[in-house]
Design a protein around this motif. Sequence first.
Motif, mmCIF file in Angstrom:
data_model
loop_
_atom_site.group_PDB
_atom_site.id
_atom_site.type_symbol
_atom_site.label_atom_id
_atom_site.label_comp_id
_atom_site.label_asym_id
_atom_site.label_seq_id
_atom_site.Cartn_x
_atom_site.Cartn_y
_atom_site.Cartn_z
ATOM 1 N N SER A 28 -32.330 86.017 -17.948
ATOM 2 C CA SER A 28 -32.070 86.146 -16.513
ATOM 3 C C SER A 28 -30.576 85.981 -16.276
ATOM 4 O O SER A 28 -29.838 85.478 -17.143
ATOM 5 C CB SER A 28 -32.843 85.091 -15.723
ATOM 6 O OG SER A 28 -32.266 83.813 -15.899
ATOM 7 N N GLU A 29 -30.086 86.384 -15.114
ATOM 8 C CA GLU A 29 -28.651 86.293 -14.853
ATOM 9 C C GLU A 29 -28.169 84.851 -14.892
ATOM 10 O O GLU A 29 -27.076 84.564 -15.395
ATOM 11 C CB GLU A 29 -28.321 86.966 -13.518
ATOM 12 C CG GLU A 29 -28.513 88.477 -13.570
ATOM 13 C CD GLU A 29 -27.994 89.200 -12.339
ATOM 14 O OE1 GLU A 29 -27.204 88.604 -11.574
ATOM 15 O OE2 GLU A 29 -28.365 90.369 -12.145
ATOM 16 N N GLY A 89 -31.257 90.784 -14.051
ATOM 17 C CA GLY A 89 -31.827 89.714 -14.871
ATOM 18 C C GLY A 89 -33.331 89.650 -14.775
ATOM 19 O O GLY A 89 -34.024 89.375 -15.753
ATOM 20 N N GLN A 121 -27.350 92.738 -21.664
ATOM 21 C CA GLN A 121 -27.444 91.283 -21.574
ATOM 22 C C GLN A 121 -26.516 90.715 -20.508
ATOM 23 O O GLN A 121 -26.900 89.843 -19.742
ATOM 24 C CB GLN A 121 -27.086 90.674 -22.942
ATOM 25 C CG GLN A 121 -27.117 89.154 -22.991
ATOM 26 C CD GLN A 121 -28.470 88.611 -23.330
ATOM 27 O OE1 GLN A 121 -29.465 89.321 -23.258
ATOM 28 N NE2 GLN A 121 -28.519 87.351 -23.703
ATOM 29 N N VAL A 163 -28.099 83.773 -18.666
ATOM 30 C CA VAL A 163 -26.976 84.375 -19.397
ATOM 31 C C VAL A 163 -25.665 83.707 -18.987
ATOM 32 O O VAL A 163 -24.795 83.466 -19.826
ATOM 33 C CB VAL A 163 -26.935 85.891 -19.164
ATOM 34 C CG1 VAL A 163 -25.661 86.495 -19.758
ATOM 35 C CG2 VAL A 163 -28.159 86.561 -19.772
ATOM 36 N N ASN A 169 -34.714 92.357 -16.963
ATOM 37 C CA ASN A 169 -34.594 91.924 -18.354
ATOM 38 C C ASN A 169 -35.683 90.920 -18.706
ATOM 39 O O ASN A 169 -36.280 90.968 -19.790
ATOM 40 C CB ASN A 169 -33.225 91.293 -18.609
ATOM 41 C CG ASN A 169 -32.100 92.307 -18.632
ATOM 42 O OD1 ASN A 169 -32.337 93.506 -18.687
ATOM 43 N ND2 ASN A 169 -30.867 91.827 -18.582
ATOM 44 N N LYS A 170 -35.947 90.011 -17.763
ATOM 45 C CA LYS A 170 -36.948 88.963 -17.993
ATOM 46 C C LYS A 170 -38.337 89.574 -18.162
ATOM 47 O O LYS A 170 -39.095 89.189 -19.057
ATOM 48 C CB LYS A 170 -36.931 87.992 -16.812
ATOM 49 C CG LYS A 170 -37.566 86.640 -17.099
ATOM 50 C CD LYS A 170 -36.630 85.764 -17.889
ATOM 51 C CE LYS A 170 -37.188 84.353 -18.026
ATOM 52 N NZ LYS A 170 -36.352 83.517 -18.891
ATOM 53 N N ARG A 210 -24.580 92.306 -14.399
ATOM 54 C CA ARG A 210 -25.251 91.603 -13.304
ATOM 55 C C ARG A 210 -25.381 92.511 -12.093
ATOM 56 O O ARG A 210 -24.518 93.345 -11.838
ATOM 57 C CB ARG A 210 -24.456 90.349 -12.918
ATOM 58 C CG ARG A 210 -24.420 89.294 -13.989
ATOM 59 C CD ARG A 210 -23.727 88.034 -13.545
ATOM 60 N NE ARG A 210 -22.281 88.181 -13.511
ATOM 61 C CZ ARG A 210 -21.431 87.168 -13.389
ATOM 62 N NH1 ARG A 210 -21.875 85.940 -13.272
ATOM 63 N NH2 ARG A 210 -20.136 87.386 -13.360
#
Length: 243
Positions: free
Chosen positions: A159-160, A138, A129, A163, A141-142, A132
């Motif tokens: 996303s970065e 991110g 999570q 977060v 992750n998305k 970066r």
Amino acid sequence: MMTLEEILQHRRAIRIYDSSKPLDDEKVKNCIRLSTLAPTSSNMQLWECYHVTDPETLKKLAHACLDQSTARTAQQMVVFVTRQSRHRAHAAQVLKAGINDVLRNSPKDRQEHRIRLQKMYYNYLMPMQYSRFLGIKGLLNKLLVQCIGLFRPIVRQVSEAEVSTVVHKSCALAVQTFMLAMSEQGYDTCPLEGYDSRLVKKALHLPYNCGINMLITCGIRVPEGVRGDRFRIPFEEQYHKID
């Protein structure tokens, strides 16, 4: 002692402080200590604060705050910053505390399962999570959560940028707690968004990868330090009850 409503009514953004009335450093420090009781996402506590009482540093920060009167007349300042890069170290500390809590308070037959969940959460999910890499991490992750979200509810703010917003929201809860604690002491504050973040970091010798969340000026108000009556958008425009 003031009630919560009295504390909230007392807290105003003070633009001019009384230079003849110093603050007790230990009382301010204790207000900062109380701010650590504010909730943070996943208990990660990815923030720090810098309690500034040195006159030369206060002058530098006042200039970084565009020489606003609240900064120029402040007796002290507290700068709250986010430290997302420390997510692994914090996760390890929270995991250790969590395991100890399970061992003390959970039924014997549930301990192994709960410890396994804690380890999965803080050893794997938190690094995924909070790490970066130029926005690419991110994005991956998305894409992952969008696929999983086709089949079940899932947190989509991964996303970065999103977060980072989560980290700043957690820090802001600590900031508000600090300001209310200061009001309870009879002290005044003003949260500032208008500042040159590069100059703030330079004055405090902060690393480039920390985020400036908020700079709080501190002191005791003069009557003209409160600029006008408090205005709020009508409550009926902000309150929505779902029956």
